[in-house]
Motif scaffolding. Structure first.
Motif, PDB file in Angstrom:
ATOM      1  N   LEU A   1       0.825  -1.210   0.000  1.00 56.38           N
ATOM      2  CA  LEU A   1       0.000   0.000   0.000  1.00 56.38           C
ATOM      3  C   LEU A   1       0.860   1.261   0.000  1.00 56.38           C
ATOM      4  CD1 LEU A   1      -3.053  -0.513   2.390  1.00 56.38           C
ATOM      5  CD2 LEU A   1      -3.090  -0.014  -0.053  1.00 56.38           C
ATOM      6  N   THR A   2       1.951   1.225   0.729  1.00 59.97           N
ATOM      7  CA  THR A   2       2.830   2.384   0.803  1.00 59.97           C
ATOM      8  C   THR A   2       3.637   2.548  -0.476  1.00 59.97           C
ATOM      9  OG1 THR A   2       3.020   2.047   3.198  1.00 59.97           O
ATOM     10  CG2 THR A   2       4.645   3.494   2.165  1.00 59.97           C
ATOM     11  N   ALA A   3       4.089   1.434  -1.038  1.00 64.80           N
ATOM     12  CA  ALA A   3       5.005   1.481  -2.186  1.00 64.80           C
ATOM     13  C   ALA A   3       4.305   1.639  -3.521  1.00 64.80           C
ATOM     14  CB  ALA A   3       5.862   0.207  -2.211  1.00 64.80           C
ATOM     15  N   VAL A   4       3.027   1.251  -3.600  1.00 68.11           N
ATOM     16  CA  VAL A   4       2.375   1.166  -4.905  1.00 68.11           C
ATOM     17  C   VAL A   4       2.217   2.520  -5.582  1.00 68.11           C
ATOM     18  CG1 VAL A   4      -0.047   1.408  -4.154  1.00 68.11           C
ATOM     19  CG2 VAL A   4       0.533  -0.086  -6.103  1.00 68.11           C
ATOM     20  N   GLN A   5       2.264   3.609  -4.817  1.00 67.51           N
ATOM     21  CA  GLN A   5       2.185   4.931  -5.446  1.00 67.51           C
ATOM     22  C   GLN A   5       3.344   5.143  -6.416  1.00 67.51           C
ATOM     23  OE1 GLN A   5       3.236   8.541  -3.407  1.00 67.51           O
ATOM     24  NE2 GLN A   5       4.002   7.437  -1.630  1.00 67.51           N
ATOM     25  N   ASN A   6       4.460   4.460  -6.160  1.00 62.73           N
ATOM     26  CA  ASN A   6       5.614   4.575  -7.050  1.00 62.73           C
ATOM     27  C   ASN A   6       5.330   4.000  -8.425  1.00 62.73           C
ATOM     28  OD1 ASN A   6       7.959   5.652  -5.304  1.00 62.73           O
ATOM     29  ND2 ASN A   6       7.085   4.045  -4.033  1.00 62.73           N
ATOM     30  N   LEU A   7       4.462   2.988  -8.505  1.00 64.48           N
ATOM     31  CA  LEU A   7       4.098   2.441  -9.812  1.00 64.48           C
ATOM     32  C   LEU A   7       3.334   3.486 -10.625  1.00 64.48           C
ATOM     33  CD1 LEU A   7       2.997  -1.210  -8.898  1.00 64.48           C
ATOM     34  CD2 LEU A   7       5.241  -0.372  -9.632  1.00 64.48           C
ATOM     35  N   GLY A   8       2.437   4.198  -9.948  1.00 66.38           N
ATOM     36  CA  GLY A   8       1.730   5.284 -10.627  1.00 66.38           C
ATOM     37  C   GLY A   8       2.679   6.375 -11.071  1.00 66.38           C
ATOM     38  N   ALA A   9       3.703   6.657 -10.246  1.00 61.29           N
ATOM     39  CA  ALA A   9       4.678   7.683 -10.595  1.00 61.29           C
ATOM     40  C   ALA A   9       5.503   7.273 -11.814  1.00 61.29           C
ATOM     41  CB  ALA A   9       5.589   7.952  -9.403  1.00 61.29           C
ATOM     42  N   ILE A  10       5.834   5.987 -11.903  1.00 61.37           N
ATOM     43  CA  ILE A  10       6.609   5.505 -13.055  1.00 61.37           C
ATOM     44  C   ILE A  10       5.817   5.675 -14.337  1.00 61.37           C
ATOM     45  CG2 ILE A  10       7.620   3.456 -14.131  1.00 61.37           C
ATOM     46  CD1 ILE A  10       8.280   2.487 -11.263  1.00 61.37           C
ATOM     47  N   VAL A  11       4.544   5.282 -14.311  1.00 57.47           N
ATOM     48  CA  VAL A  11       3.685   5.440 -15.490  1.00 57.47           C
ATOM     49  C   VAL A  11       3.508   6.921 -15.817  1.00 57.47           C
ATOM     50  CG1 VAL A  11       1.386   5.039 -16.437  1.00 57.47           C
ATOM     51  CG2 VAL A  11       2.478   3.271 -15.064  1.00 57.47           C
ATOM     52  N   GLY A  12       3.243   7.716 -14.799  1.00 56.49           N
ATOM     53  CA  GLY A  12       3.028   9.145 -15.014  1.00 56.49           C
ATOM     54  C   GLY A  12       4.254   9.852 -15.560  1.00 56.49           C
ATOM     55  N   SER A  13       5.445   9.394 -15.165  1.00 55.54           N
ATOM     56  CA  SER A  13       6.667  10.051 -15.623  1.00 55.54           C
ATOM     57  C   SER A  13       6.884   9.894 -17.125  1.00 55.54           C
ATOM     58  CB  SER A  13       7.879   9.488 -14.874  1.00 55.54           C
ATOM     59  OG  SER A  13       8.055   8.105 -15.161  1.00 55.54           O
ATOM     60  N   LEU A  14       6.234   8.895 -17.728  1.00 63.36           N
ATOM     61  CA  LEU A  14       6.342   8.722 -19.180  1.00 63.36           C
ATOM     62  C   LEU A  14       5.602   9.824 -19.932  1.00 63.36           C
ATOM     63  CD1 LEU A  14       5.716   4.859 -19.341  1.00 63.36           C
ATOM     64  CD2 LEU A  14       7.916   6.046 -19.322  1.00 63.36           C
ATOM     65  N   PHE A  15       4.639  10.461 -19.255  1.00 61.83           N
ATOM     66  CA  PHE A  15       3.823  11.499 -19.891  1.00 61.83           C
ATOM     67  C   PHE A  15       4.053  12.891 -19.298  1.00 61.83           C
ATOM     68  CE2 PHE A  15       1.516   7.468 -19.768  1.00 61.83           C
ATOM     69  CZ  PHE A  15       1.294   7.243 -21.119  1.00 61.83           C
ATOM     70  N   SER A  16       4.629  12.947 -18.107  1.00 63.31           N
ATOM     71  CA  SER A  16       4.687  14.215 -17.377  1.00 63.31           C
ATOM     72  C   SER A  16       5.456  15.296 -18.134  1.00 63.31           C
ATOM     73  CB  SER A  16       5.322  13.990 -15.999  1.00 63.31           C
ATOM     74  OG  SER A  16       6.620  13.437 -16.130  1.00 63.31           O
ATOM     75  N   GLY A  17       6.601  14.929 -18.722  1.00 62.02           N
ATOM     76  CA  GLY A  17       7.389  15.916 -19.455  1.00 62.02           C
ATOM     77  C   GLY A  17       6.632  16.514 -20.617  1.00 62.02           C
ATOM     78  N   SER A  18       5.919  15.672 -21.360  1.00 59.91           N
ATOM     79  CA  SER A  18       5.142  16.157 -22.505  1.00 59.91           C
ATOM     80  C   SER A  18       3.998  17.052 -22.060  1.00 59.91           C
ATOM     81  CB  SER A  18       4.594  14.961 -23.294  1.00 59.91           C
ATOM     82  OG  SER A  18       5.656  14.176 -23.811  1.00 59.91           O
ATOM     83  N   ILE A  19       3.354  16.703 -20.947  1.00 60.45           N
ATOM     84  CA  ILE A  19       2.253  17.520 -20.425  1.00 60.45           C
ATOM     85  C   ILE A  19       2.754  18.903 -20.031  1.00 60.45           C
ATOM     86  CG2 ILE A  19       0.645  17.770 -18.481  1.00 60.45           C
ATOM     87  CD1 ILE A  19       0.341  14.704 -18.513  1.00 60.45           C
ATOM     88  N   VAL A  20       3.869  18.936 -19.312  1.00 57.56           N
ATOM     89  CA  VAL A  20       4.413  20.209 -18.832  1.00 57.56           C
ATOM     90  C   VAL A  20       4.936  21.060 -19.984  1.00 57.56           C
ATOM     91  CG1 VAL A  20       6.195  21.245 -17.375  1.00 57.56           C
ATOM     92  CG2 VAL A  20       4.926  19.262 -16.562  1.00 57.56           C
ATOM     93  N   ASP A  21       5.519  20.428 -20.999  1.00 60.32           N
ATOM     94  CA  ASP A  21       6.015  21.179 -22.155  1.00 60.32           C
ATOM     95  C   ASP A  21       4.882  21.694 -23.043  1.00 60.32           C
ATOM     96  OD1 ASP A  21       8.699  21.054 -21.563  1.00 60.32           O
ATOM     97  OD2 ASP A  21       9.045  19.197 -22.664  1.00 60.32           O
ATOM     98  N   LYS A  22       3.820  20.913 -23.168  1.00 54.97           N
ATOM     99  CA  LYS A  22       2.730  21.297 -24.065  1.00 54.97           C
ATOM    100  C   LYS A  22       1.786  22.313 -23.432  1.00 54.97           C
ATOM    101  CE  LYS A  22      -0.964  19.423 -26.976  1.00 54.97           C
ATOM    102  NZ  LYS A  22      -1.634  18.203 -27.483  1.00 54.97           N
ATOM    103  N   PHE A  23       1.403  22.080 -22.202  1.00 57.68           N
ATOM    104  CA  PHE A  23       0.390  22.922 -21.557  1.00 57.68           C
ATOM    105  C   PHE A  23       0.977  23.965 -20.614  1.00 57.68           C
ATOM    106  CE2 PHE A  23      -1.759  18.841 -22.442  1.00 57.68           C
ATOM    107  CZ  PHE A  23      -2.734  19.298 -23.301  1.00 57.68           C
ATOM    108  N   GLY A  24       2.289  23.994 -20.500  1.00 58.61           N
ATOM    109  CA  GLY A  24       2.924  24.980 -19.640  1.00 58.61           C
ATOM    110  C   GLY A  24       3.152  24.458 -18.236  1.00 58.61           C
ATOM    111  N   ARG A  25       4.012  25.185 -17.500  1.00 58.00           N
ATOM    112  CA  ARG A  25       4.304  24.755 -16.124  1.00 58.00           C
ATOM    113  C   ARG A  25       3.062  24.873 -15.239  1.00 58.00           C
ATOM    114  NH1 ARG A  25       7.866  23.345 -19.627  1.00 58.00           N
ATOM    115  NH2 ARG A  25      10.003  24.091 -19.355  1.00 58.00           N
ATOM    116  N   LYS A  26       2.295  25.943 -15.404  1.00 53.35           N
ATOM    117  CA  LYS A  26       1.051  26.084 -14.639  1.00 53.35           C
ATOM    118  C   LYS A  26       0.041  25.022 -15.037  1.00 53.35           C
ATOM    119  CE  LYS A  26      -0.855  30.044 -13.970  1.00 53.35           C
ATOM    120  NZ  LYS A  26      -1.426  31.396 -14.202  1.00 53.35           N
TER     121      LYS A  26
END
Length: 425
Positions: free
Chosen positions: A52-77
């Motif tokens: 339960l404590t560690a599983v958030q890291n799995l979500g972070a790994i998946v999210g990190s594949l998209f996070s850079g593109s989201i921040v670059d496309k839609f801005g830092r805000k």
């Protein structure tokens, strides 16, 4: 104040609220792991506690594949807003959970939001901060993780007075407060000037730079120099950009400077998770149980107070970053943490039979937080954001999160099992 303008202080406040949201979400499991009602409701043992404590890291790994593109496309805000909205979804899932499976899904969603937040906020701060105060401003981001942890621990401590599921559901519901505050406050701050220039919005970018670095004067020497430098840098990077991700990676790996940056991202991500903070942050109840302290009230009180100590020390740490340097603080903090953990192991092995021994173990918890909060808390994310240039900064932070989360998942999963099976060892 602190050598930065009022406008920049407002941005720091937004960053504080944002990271407090992430800190609340992550450290919430510390309060839930202490709650007897929560453990009985879902039948928590050392195995499920770790998952339960560690599983958030799995979500972070998946999210990190998209996070850079989201921040670059839609801005830092835009990235910050996205992360906060996902946290609100996670709040609903957490607070209405009736099965362990739903709670697992909620933790994964929190991790996804965390990865976007880490890509957006340090990037935003580094791009908006005055050059001479960049260490202080960017270090403030993860320091305020502790502010969220304090709020989470306080809510957990106060929720003990309620009966049944409300003792833990209240903790989950209050997760929404920092995220909502951050969404509202986003209307008060501008977009990153670097991102604005990259989108051809030069006039807006110049106004932002003047407001934050030139007291509103667009002809200020520093403002003009920064504006010209940013435009030239972004123009150069665009001319040397690549049409596909594969081409981007090929070019990235062909540059020795980028290889070194990548090495630093990987090692910092791994070391941040293995310095020992996971033991103190998420499994304090197990550490205290080894010392013979099993009262919920005592565990909640120690949990809350150690976060308060860490927050104060982290504020001191960010004031020293620009004076002492990044690497000396990280190396010193790591050596200090190792010594304290060794002392804690020795005390747990030999001194739990006396009140003095148990008090010494509790003291080690606070001493560990002093060293970690002084060094790794303000630097673990901000140092990475500083060493990446504009075109690779958001994607680079996502890359960092992958390794940070992989090692984090392993550590957070095995620690409660290890404490259960191996004890002080």
């Amino acid at each position: 104040m602190f050598g930065i303008s009022r406008a920049m202080l407002l941005v720091c406040l937004i960053a504080a609220l944002n990271c407090a949201s992430v800190g609340y979400d992550s450290s919430m499991m510390s309060s839930l792991n202490i709650s007897t009602e929560f453990k009985e409701r879902f039948g928590i043992n050392s195995n499920t506690k770790g998952l339960l404590t560690a599983v958030q890291n799995l979500g972070a790994i998946v999210g990190s594949l998209f996070s850079g593109s989201i921040v670059d496309k839609f801005g830092r805000k835009g990235g910050i807003l996205t992360a906060c909205c996902i946290v609100l979804i996670a709040t609903i899932l957490h607070s209405t959970a009736t099965t362990l499976a739903q709670f697992f899904v909620a933790r994964i969603v929190v991790g996804f939001a965390k990865s976007i937040d880490i890509a957006a906020v340090p990037t935003y701060l580094v791009e908006l901060a005055p050059p001479k105060r960049r260490g202080f401003v960017s270090g403030l981001y993860w320091t305020c993780w502790l502010l969220g942890a304090i709020i989470s621990s306080s809510v957990g401590y106060g929720a003990r007075r309620y009966d049944g599921d409300w003792t833990w559901r209240i903790v989950c519901i209050c997760m929404a407060a920092p995220a909502l505050s951050c969404i509202i406050s986003l209307f008060l701050v501008p977009e990153s000037p670097r991102w604005l220039i990259s989108r051809g919005r030069d006039a807006e970018a110049l106004k932002v730079l003047a407001r934050f670095h030139g007291k509103g004067d667009e002809t200020n020497v520093l403002v003009v120099a920064e504006f010209r430098e940013i435009k030239e840098q972004i123009a150069f990077e665009k001319e040397n950009s690549f049409p596909t991700l594969a081409a981007w990676w090929k070019a990235f790996l062909s540059d020795k400077a980028n290889i070194r940056r990548g090495f630093i991202l990987i090692t910092l991500g791994m070391f941040e998770q293995t310095v020992g903070s996971n033991i103190i942050t998420f499994y304090l109840d197990d550490v205290l149980a080894l010392a013979g302290i099993t009262s919920d009230a005592s565990e909640f009180a120690i949990n809350l107070s150690q976060y308060c100590v860490a927050f104060v020390i982290a504020l001191i740490g960010i004031c020293l970053v620009d004076k002492l340097g990044r690497v000396p603080m990280l190396v010193g903090g790591t050596l200090y943490s190792a010594v304290i953990l060794a002392c804690m192991a020795g005390l747990t092995a030999a001194a739990t039979g006396t009140a003095a021994g148990r008090n010494a173990i509790i003291a080690m918890v606070y001493l560990f937080q002093i060293g970690y909060a002084m060094s790794w808390t303000p630097l673990s994310f901000s140092y990475c954001a500083e060493l990446l240039n504009f075109t690779i900064r958001a994607k680079g932070m996502g890359f960092y999160v992958i390794f940070d989360s992989l090692v984090g998942f392993f550590c957070q999963y095995v620690i409660p099992i290890g404490l259960d099976k191996l004890g002080w060892r």
